[in-house]
Each structure stands twice: as C-alpha cells, then as structure tokens.
Scaffold this active site. Structure first.
Site, mmCIF file in Angstrom:
data_model
loop_
_atom_site.group_PDB
_atom_site.id
_atom_site.type_symbol
_atom_site.label_atom_id
_atom_site.label_comp_id
_atom_site.label_asym_id
_atom_site.label_seq_id
_atom_site.Cartn_x
_atom_site.Cartn_y
_atom_site.Cartn_z
ATOM 1 N N CYS A 166 -1.023 -1.138 -4.336
ATOM 2 C CA CYS A 166 -2.169 -0.405 -3.824
ATOM 3 C C CYS A 166 -1.689 0.977 -3.418
ATOM 4 C CB CYS A 166 -2.777 -1.137 -2.627
ATOM 5 S SG CYS A 166 -4.200 -0.302 -1.874
ATOM 6 N N ASP B 223 -10.381 1.809 -3.467
ATOM 7 C CA ASP B 223 -10.903 1.557 -2.124
ATOM 8 C C ASP B 223 -12.422 1.505 -2.117
ATOM 9 O OD1 ASP B 223 -8.524 1.297 -0.789
ATOM 10 O OD2 ASP B 223 -8.427 3.368 -0.101
ATOM 11 N N ASP C 102 0.833 -1.208 0.000
ATOM 12 C CA ASP C 102 0.000 0.000 0.000
ATOM 13 C C ASP C 102 0.865 1.255 0.000
ATOM 14 O OD1 ASP C 102 -2.331 1.464 -0.009
ATOM 15 O OD2 ASP C 102 -3.179 0.487 1.756
#
Length: 740
Positions: free
Chosen positions: A527, A549, A479
C-alpha cells in the site's frame, strides 16, 4: 521455442507460436533492430529489412559510405554519439569527461530457462522447458567495460523480457548516468500511446494520445512509482480496439523512480524506452563492480488491448507473484481504518471482529494507531511496539483473542517512515533522508528513513520480525505515505548521492525478501497512500496491493478498470466501505459497493455494528456469494466489455479456464430518462457451450451471447415499476454456468 542464430548474417531470431523478435549485429559491431511483431517464418537472412539510406548532413560511420549512419539505423540499445543524435538508452561518464562509447559484439550464449536478477524482483520460469534466454556480450575496448543484453522468451506467451548488465573490467572508474532497461526502435510512428495516469484517489485513469514528432513521456521522481504515472505504457495502432488490432505493451518490474518515453524522429521512426529515471541518478563502477538494470516486459498482441491485458495478467499472476499465496484464494477481511481511524481500544476492535465473524468475515486487520503513543499522524512512526493504553495485552493478546474467535489477524505497518516525535528519531536523526543543514518538507508529519543504509533496514526488520515471531499475525498491510523530496543520504560521500534513490528501493526489496523468506505463509498487501506503489516490483513480494484509498464504488469502477490494463484481479485489494463515502461523500447502494469489490481481493472497510439487521443479512449473503465465486475471480480470464471512460456505464466479466463458468458485472453511474434499448455483448465464452444465466434463468449458447448479446433494457427504462434496482449508481451481476 527456438532462439536461432544465423552465423553468416549475425542475425538472432527469437520466436514462438505467436511472436518474432529479430535483430542482428551491424557491420560496426553494434546490435541493430530488424523486426518485432506477429510471428514470421525463419529464413536464412532478413538483411533486406535493414534500411540503409543516403541522408544529406548525416554523420556517417565509414569514409566513403554515406548510407551507414547510426542516426537513421534502428538499434537495440543505442548510445549517444558515433552518429546517433537521438535519445540514448544509456550514458557513461568516463574519467577524462568523455561520454562517447562504442560497445561492439564479442559473443553470445543461449540458456535454458531464466536467470534471477540479484537484489531485484523479476519474472521467473518454473522450468527450463518453458523459457529460453539469449545473452549478448558487448565490450567497449577503451573503457574495458562489458555490457550484457539479456532477452528471455516464453514458449507459450507473446512476451519478451529484457534487462542489461554493466561490468567494469578496466582499471579506471566509470559512472553510469543513464541506463534504460529496454529500448525498441519501431519502423513507423503510426501509434497511439496509452498511459495510466492520475493522482491520489483517482489512480490509473486511462489516457490516450497519438504519437507525434518529439518526446512523449511518463515518469516518477518521487522515490516510488507514484499515483501520477504507472510504469507502463502501450502503443496501439489507431484502428486497434479492445479486441482487434496490433498493440505493444511495455511494463517495468520496478518500484522506484522511472522514465517511460517514446521519441519520434522527423523520419517517422518511433523509439520506445523504459527504465530507471536518469534524473538524480549516477552510479560509479570500479573494477570488478556490476550494475544490473531492472527488468522490462514487452508484450505483443494482435487482438487488441484485451489480449495484451490477459497476457500481462497470466504472466504476473503465475510467473511474478510467487510463494504460498500465489495459487490460493485470499481471505475476506475487515479493516478498522474507516470505522475507527486511530480512535480505538481493544474492546472496540473485538466488538467489530465479533460481528464480522458472525457475518462470515475471515480476517480482522488492525490499521494505523496501534503503536508507540500514536493518536494522530504527528507521532510514533518508527516505534514498532504496541500502545498499552489501547492494547493492554499487546498485539499478541489481541491477535490470540481474534484467533480464538476462529478468524485470522492482520496488522498495518509503515516501516519506511519516522515521525520526529519518536524514540527512533531521537536516537538516530541521521537515519532520515534529507540535508541536515537545510529545512526538509514533511508529508503527513512524517519523514523517510534512509533505506539505502543496511543498518536502518536491519533495525526496522528486527522490530517487525519480533512482532511476527511473538504474535499469530497472518497478514501484513505495508503502507508508504510519503515521497522522497530532499534526496540526500547523511554521512555519505558526494559520489554516493546519485545512488540514493535506487539503493533505497533495493533496501525496501531486501526487507520484503527477509520477511517473505522468514514468514512465508504471511499474506503481504502493499500500500502507498492507496495506489502510489502499485507496480510489478511490489507484486513479486506482495501478491496484492491496496488499489486506492478511494473506496467509492463509482470511482473504483474507473480505477479498477484502468488497473486491469496491466494487473490481474488477484492483485487488487477491493473493499466495501460505509456511506456517505469518506472520499467523495457519495451515497451508493450496498449492493453496488459489493458488486464492484467482488472483482478483486474482497473485504470491508467499515464498522459492521452500525448496519441495520437487514443490511447485516445483505452483507452475510455478499460474503457467502464471494466465497463461492472467488476462485473464478482469482484464476479466470478478464474481459473488459464497456469502458467507464467513454460512457456513464461500465461492464466487465471473468471466464474460467475451461469456459464453463463466468461472471459479468454491469454498472450504471447515472439513470437515463426514457432510455434506449440495450444489449450487453459478452466475451471469452465457448461458442459451442450452452449457458444458463443464474439471475434471469435464460439459457443461451455462447455464440449467441458473444454476438447477439443479452437484453438488459429492463435495467435502465423509464418510469414504471421494475424488478431491477433503479436510479443512479446501480449494478447488476450475471453468473453463467455451462448446461450439461
């Protein structure tokens, strides 16, 4: 698949069965653009297509010749000055303050296959036979600087790949202040510009605007490619549709700051460019040093946006993604984020995993909150060791228990970030990007580590590598939840600050390269708060990306539809989440959520223990169904049928390479009252094959289905009892199989 050089006219013609790209060396030694588009036959000379014209007030190169002006000639890689007053492809600041350059042709070489780009992701050729590369060598004799323009053409794809290298061979230093990867001058401006724009939770919406005189641009100055603009744009003729007409697609294989723009002059010439954003960029080269631009991808289609997209899909899926997972179907995953957020224990995770396993899920992914003393977003980023209160047996203990269930284990990390409340920050505050004597903004209570410094990348790499060596981890969700807002590298000189953004992303790439080399069978999913770094650069290292998301099925239809303009279904992470949806608070049927998420890398984002027995059985059937069709989803050709940006409905389909198997999805956002009759017209089938539609039992020829279509009026009628689901947010699948 020749690249032809006509010595007499100094013309280069790159062509295959679909496209031609022609340029020449003008009489001043600079490369001039002649033609790009559908394939045309080679001939001895294309000089008649170069348009020299007299323009009053034009700055002209040669005394006595008022027709040769760089302001009006179409060029390959233009500079500012020497007559051209338009936006340049590059700019070089010299020691005396001059920015005037004059790169002239010296030589060329034609290579089989394609070179790798040092430190950068790029499309590759698997064999020397499938591609050829042309390198044009130019030199500025005053600076003694060499410029190399690189062009690669594939034998079987309407694709041109471009990049540029600068090599300083002179004694003086030069500073690159602008270095695009591609510049393309087009003979007219009769185009519409298609872009993918948005924000968090609504990434990659399709936007369209006609070209006009002046500048139209997309960009990022956030340190990553961004939610706001994707590093891609297309130029389509106004009459071009999804299936017909001329389209040019331009994409950048890069994950950092970028600029993509079109510039139309007052004589109708359109100049398209893409590359590293010149803002806060300056790169000094000393003698012997090299600067390599990222790679730009140029796709031509004579059959609309659909063919352009399928070309990008094929190229990126087969010649950008690489390694163990390129040709393998992806596992069905369960992620605990929306089920627990950071409030979990080992027992709670194991309970979710047990139910998921029983329903057919193949991998359990542990998301944020497992490390340091992290219970919220204020602490512990940078401290990549397990929290013993939540995981008394560590990551290894949890992972081994998951493996013993017969599932694989995956883990969330955010290696580029740090919280002030962390051991890492206490020991190395100078590793944070920001000006130490000024206040810095935070994002989600976190700060960005300076990945332009090798010691930072090595430190983080050692921590994560230790986890991957110790525990059976099969998947990493990487992420990145924070943009770079105060771009300053502590301890570096003034001259080095202009390199920060680019060196940062090179640091990210180097860490990805380390992990994918040392752990080649680990599946990486990139991500960035969802889709803030969904770009071709990431796909080179991580074959799939968390698409957004926003997991609401209705919003995902738009997001996935827009994403498909460039990116293959195999790159899209798509999960079924709980309702009410945590981003839109919308209630959509479980079937609709799954039938949207099928068209990507499938999984669940919920606590399956909260479902009723009836819902669990539905999930079990969904997973069984996806496992049966996921090879088709991964490898099939994707066709868009109905745009959700134009109506309260959408449709798309995937067709296998042999055209014997297909899956179509139809989606209705709002139930109409007393709806008109409707047919869904399919695409990509074999007109000579007869298909059976699994859901209806109908048998019909491919020609019929692609021209007459199939009636779906029963799906959106007025008030009466229906066998099909009725109401808002409904979906319907049609699986087609060739009848032997």
């Amino acid at each position: 698949m020749p690249i032809v050089f006509h010595k007499k006219t100094k013309e280069f013609h790159l062509y295959n069965s679909e496209i031609s790209y022609i340029f020449c060396i003008l009489k001043n030694g600079q490369p001039g653009q002649i033609y790009y588009g559908e394939k045309i036959k080679d001939r001895d000379s294309f000089q008649h297509l170069i348009e020299y014209s007299f323009r009053d007030m034009a700055p002209c190169t040669y005394e006595g010749d008022r027709t040769f002006s760089m302001e009006y000639l179409k060029q390959e890689y233009p500079s500012y000055g020497h007559g051209d007053m338009r936006y340049p492809a590059y700019e070089i600041l010299q020691e005396d303050g001059s920015r005037i350059t004059e790169f002239v042709f010296e030589d060329y070489v034609i290579l089989k296959g394609k070179r790798k780009l040092t430190g950068l992701p790029a499309v590759y050729a698997e064999s020397d036979e499938e591609a050829e590369t042309l390198e044009i060598y130019l030199r500025d004799r005053v600076m003694n600087t060499r410029m190399i323009l690189s062009y690669t053409i594939f034998e079987q794809l309407p694709v041109i790949l471009r990049n540029t290298r600068f090599i300083q061979e002179g004694e003086s230093c030069i500073t690159l202040e602008h270095a695009m990867s591609l510049s393309l001058d087009l003979p007219d401006d009769r185009y519409e510009m298609i872009t993918l724009t948005g924000a968090w939770a609504r990434e990659r919406y399709i936007k369209k605007a006609p070209l006009h005189e002046g500048v139209q641009a997309i960009y990022s100055m956030r340190g990553h490619s961004s939610h706001q603009f994707n590093p891609f744009f297309a130029l389509k003729r106004p009459e071009a549709t999804e299936d017909t007409g001329e389209v040019i697609g331009i994409s950048l294989v890069y994950s950092g700051n970028f600029l993509g723009q079109t510039v139309v002059d007052t004589f109708g010439v359109a100049r398209a460019m893409i590359g590293i954003h010149p803002e806060v960029f300056s790169w000094t080269l000393k003698k012997g040093e090299i600067f390599q631009t990222p790679e730009a991808v140029l796709v031509y289609s004579n059959k609309g946006l659909g063919k352009m997209s399928r070309t990008f899909h094929r190229l990126y899926h087969r010649r950008l993604v690489r390694g163990f997972w390129r040709d393998r179907v992806r596992p069905v995953v369960i992620n605990n984020w929306e089920a627990t957020y950071m409030d979990f224990t080992e027992e709670k995770i194991l309970k979710i995993a047990e139910t998921a396993k029983e329903l057919g899920v193949e991998m359990m992914v542990l998301d944020d909150g497992w490390f340091g003393h992290r219970d919220d977003d204020t602490s512990s980023l940078g401290d990549w060791y397990p929290n013993p209160k939540k995981l008394p047996h560590g990551i290894r203990g949890l992972a081994e228990k998951i493996e013993n269930m017969g599932m694989k284990f995956g883990l969330w990390i955010e290696p580029e970030m740090v919280n002030k409340d962390s051991r890492l920050y206490a020991e190395h505050p100078d590793w944070v990007i920001g000006v130490p004597y000024r206040d810095s903004c935070h994002g989600r209570n976190q700060y960005v580590l300076d990945f332009s410094k090798e010691e930072v990348v090595e430190y983080i790499g050692d921590q994560i590598s230790g986890l991957l060596k110790e525990a059976p981890i099969s998947y990493i969700k990487w992420d990145m939840n924070r943009s770079i807002s105060e771009a300053f590298s502590q301890g570096r000189s003034r001259e080095e600050q202009g390199k920060l953004f680019h060196k940062y992303i090179l640091g990210v790439y180097s860490l990805y390269d380390r992990f994918t080399t040392d752990f080649p069978e680990v599946l990486f999913e990139s991500c960035a708060s969802g889709g803030a770094r969904f770009d071709p650069g990431m796909l080179y290292y991580a074959p799939q990306c968390w698409t957004s998301d926003n997991t609401d099925a209705v919003e995902r239809i738009r997001i996935q539809y827009g994403t498909s303009l460039v990116y293959p279904l195999s790159s899209m992470g798509c999960h079924v989440s709980e309702v009410p949806n945590q981003q839109t608070f919308r209630n959509t049927p479980l079937a609709t959520r799954a039938e949207t998420a099928y068209f990507g890398c499938f999984g669940y984002e919920m606590d399956l223990n909260t479902l009723t027995e009836e819902e669990k059985q539905e999930v079990r059937e969904q997973i069984r169904y996806y496992k049966r069709i996921r090879k088709l989803i991964m490898d099939g050709a994707f066709y868009r049928l109905v745009s959700p940006f134009e109506a309260e409905e959408a449709a798309w389909m995937v067709v296998s390479e042999d055209k014997k198997h297909a899956l179509a999805g139809y989606y209705r956002m709002r139930q109409p009252a007393n709806a008109p009759l409707k047919r869904l017209v399919l695409k990509g089938l074999d007109p000579d094959i007869r298909y059976q539609i699994r859901e209806t039992g109908l048998e019909a020829g491919g020609d019929e289905l692609m021209h007459a279509g199939m009636a779906i009026s029963d799906f959106a009628c007025g008030i009466r009892k229906q066998k099909e689901r009725q109401g808002d947010y409904q979906s319907r699948l049609f699986e087609l199989t060739a009848v032997s």
